[in-house]
Design an enzyme around this catalytic site. Structure first.
Site, mmCIF file in Angstrom:
data_model
loop_
_atom_site.group_PDB
_atom_site.id
_atom_site.type_symbol
_atom_site.label_atom_id
_atom_site.label_comp_id
_atom_site.label_asym_id
_atom_site.label_seq_id
_atom_site.Cartn_x
_atom_site.Cartn_y
_atom_site.Cartn_z
ATOM 1 N N GLY A 262 0.722 7.457 -7.235
ATOM 2 C CA GLY A 262 0.487 8.729 -7.802
ATOM 3 C C GLY A 262 1.925 9.321 -7.717
ATOM 4 O O GLY A 262 2.627 9.797 -8.511
ATOM 5 N N CYS A 377 -1.211 14.212 4.113
ATOM 6 C CA CYS A 377 -2.526 15.070 3.721
ATOM 7 C C CYS A 377 -2.950 15.410 5.010
ATOM 8 O O CYS A 377 -4.301 15.454 4.863
ATOM 9 C CB CYS A 377 -3.085 14.592 2.510
ATOM 10 S SG CYS A 377 -3.788 12.536 3.121
HETATM 11 C C1 LIG Z 1 -1.245 8.491 1.731
HETATM 12 S S1 LIG Z 1 -1.281 6.776 1.038
HETATM 13 C C2 LIG Z 1 -0.180 6.840 -0.163
HETATM 14 C C3 LIG Z 1 -0.330 7.637 -1.588
HETATM 15 C C4 LIG Z 1 0.753 7.428 -2.602
HETATM 16 N N1 LIG Z 1 2.081 7.732 -2.055
HETATM 17 C C5 LIG Z 1 0.211 8.205 -3.732
HETATM 18 O O1 LIG Z 1 0.830 9.307 -4.082
HETATM 19 O O2 LIG Z 1 -0.272 7.729 -4.636
HETATM 20 C C6 LIG Z 1 -0.810 5.896 2.385
HETATM 21 C C7 LIG Z 1 -0.415 4.420 1.905
HETATM 22 O O3 LIG Z 1 0.350 3.815 2.674
HETATM 23 C C8 LIG Z 1 -0.025 2.509 2.712
HETATM 24 N N2 LIG Z 1 0.741 1.954 4.219
HETATM 25 C C9 LIG Z 1 -0.210 1.944 5.433
HETATM 26 N N3 LIG Z 1 0.691 1.326 6.419
HETATM 27 C C10 LIG Z 1 1.619 0.946 5.620
HETATM 28 C C11 LIG Z 1 3.017 0.431 6.149
HETATM 29 N N4 LIG Z 1 2.963 0.145 7.480
HETATM 30 N N5 LIG Z 1 3.774 -0.074 5.210
HETATM 31 C C12 LIG Z 1 3.544 0.494 3.837
HETATM 32 N N6 LIG Z 1 2.580 1.076 3.622
HETATM 33 C C13 LIG Z 1 1.701 1.398 4.268
HETATM 34 C C14 LIG Z 1 -1.509 2.644 2.808
HETATM 35 O O4 LIG Z 1 -2.265 1.389 2.404
HETATM 36 C C15 LIG Z 1 -1.507 3.795 1.722
HETATM 37 O O5 LIG Z 1 -1.870 3.024 0.451
#
Ligand SMILES: C[S@@+](CC[C@H](N)C(=O)[O-])C[C@H]1O[C@@H](n2cnc3c(N)ncnc32)[C@H](O)[C@@H]1O
Length: 436
Positions: A262, A377
């Site tokens: 997003g 969030c």
């Molecule tokens: C809050 S969401 C991101 C939403 C995204 N930025 C959007 O606006 O659509 C956090 C994301 O971080 C990923 N994530 C978790 N740990 C991570 C890591 N160590 N490295 C990269 N991504 C990671 C999760 O799988 C998830 O998809």
């Protein structure tokens, strides 16, 4: 013939059991819904019942405990959750009580609990008889009245002593549907016109330059313009992030926690940057590619761990880094009423540690003079203000920049959007410049 909604009630009861007994995610529990229930009215009923019960779970449990002589056995959990949703419907009074009772008894039968049909009938009729008395006896405990687990309400109260009730109430309201219009393909005004011509009420909002607001739920993929990539679904709180990055054409930008893409897509809609979108989960990383394809955008997508840049960065540095970190998601409870029942108190510390590791690992990848935006969030200080303060204390070359958003609360450093303010989800942003 089965009464209308009997099947849907059973599906809802089983999804509630998956969320509340097994801590599964509601989306996963309902993943098969289209196949299970071909009628869209049934599907809407399932979602309504699940969302309502999850928002009022403690009080409904209390009511049921008053109406049952002893708890139902483990093997009858379907019936337990059927009863909770029927109680909620009787209290809401939107459907005639007779229809609710009749459909709930039929649902118990459909689920293989015919022997409990009499009990379902008796409990619901008893609720009708005792409604006023139970209302008066409902315990005056904030967590029960507001529909929160104790630990979470305590955490919100600790962090926001003057605003905790307002925050908790906002988490129970039904949010609008916010769209973000793809600047490269349309404008909010044009998108509103197209939607209105299709009979869908839609409005622009003076606070949010890319946004269109819909006050009634809609099936996104069938909205005009969706397949053509003219807009995405994104809360107005999340739409603030790209603007805080001070984007300019030609910059190298890393979105380090990017799926489903997003914010990465919003960045690409705003400026012609060279974007790397990183995501730990390879399946979710594929969703970023789908997002870019639909919107007509181009970025490099990598499946990798933000805390291990040596595995994917190949010595590259970036002018801008966005860390939209994994967090407790306590700012988006109004959209995901299952979250409050999935999380546990110790998830906060686990998220803080992960955010810490990601931030420390990525900081050296930021070019001197570059800007890092950290966002969550969450509404909890541990993941937000305190996380940023600790980071600044560890990194002498990090300077927090002022972060101002309409009706945001300044948290020094950073800015907290509280859930419900300007009808946004709860979000936190802090901006940090690398000074050398
Ligand atoms: C809050 S969401 C991101 C939403 C995204 N930025 C959007 O606006 O659509 C956090 C994301 O971080 C990923 N994530 C978790 N740990 C991570 C890591 N160590 N490295 C990269 N991504 C990671 C999760 O799988 C998830 O998809």
């Amino acid at each position: 013939m089965k009464p209308a909604g009997a099947e849907a009630r059973l599906v809802a009861a089983r999804a509630l059991a998956a969320v509340l007994d097994q801590r599964r995610n509601l989306g996963d529990a309902l993943a098969d819904l289209d196949r299970q229930l071909p009628d869209s009215r049934d599907r809407a009923l399932v979602r309504r019942l699940c969302n309502r019960v999850l928002r009022d779970y403690p009080a409904l449990e209390w009511r049921l405990s008053q109406l049952l002589r002893k708890p139902l056995p483990r093997k009858s959990r379907d019936v337990h959750f059927l009863l909770l949703s029927a109680l909620d419907q009787l209290i809401e009074g939107r459907e005639p009580a007779r229809a609710v009772v009749h459909a709930s008894v039929a649902a118990a039968r459909t689920g293989g609990h015919a022997h409990l049909g009499g009990l379902v009938n008796a409990v619901l009729r008893n609720q009708q008889r005792r409604a006023l008395q139970m209302e008066a006896e409902l315990p005056d405990a904030p967590a029960l009245r507001l529909g929160y687990p104790e630990w979470l309400l305590d955490a919100i109260r600790r962090d926001w002593p003057d605003r905790w009730r307002e925050i908790a109430e906002a988490g129970n309201r039904i949010p609008p549907l916010w769209l973000r219009v793809n600047r490269r393909r349309s404008t909010p005004e044009r998108q509103c016109r197209t939607l209105r011509e299709a009979g869908i009420e839609a409005d622009t909002d003076a606070h949010f330059p890319d946004a269109v607001r819909l006050d009634h739920p809609a099936r996104i993929s069938s909205l005009p313009g969706y397949a053509e990539g003219e807009f995405s679904v994104q809360d107005a709180g999340a739409q603030a992030t790209a603007g805080l990055l001070e984007l300019e054409d030609g910059q190298r930008v890393l979105d380090a926690c990017a799926a489903p893409g997003g914010k990465a897509a919003h960045i690409l809609e705003c400026a012609r940057v060279e974007l790397t979108a990183l995501e730990l989960d390879p399946e979710r990383a594929r969703r970023i590619e789908e997002t870019f394809d639909r919107l007509g955008l181009a970025g490099r997508v990598i499946a990798g761990d933000a805390a291990q840049p040596q595995e994917w960065a190949a010595g590259k540095t970036f002018d801008r880094i966005l860390v939209d970190a994994p967090c407790t998601a306590t700012g988006v409870l109004r959209r995901h009423p299952d979250i409050r029942w999935q999380r546990r108190a110790d998830d906060v510390a686990a998220n803080v540690m992960l955010q810490d590791r990601i931030l420390d690992a990525l900081w050296p990848l930021l070019a001197p003079g570059g800007l890092l935006v950290y966002a969550t969030c969450s509404i909890l200080h541990a993941e937000n203000r305190d996380q940023a303060r600790a980071f600044i204390a560890r990194h002498a070359d990090a300077r927090p920049l002022e972060t101002r958003l309409d009706e945001g609360v300044s948290t020094d450093p950073g800015c907290q959007i509280l859930p419900g303010s300007l009808d946004r989800d709860g979000f936190y942003h802090v901006r940090m410049r690398r000074v050398r």
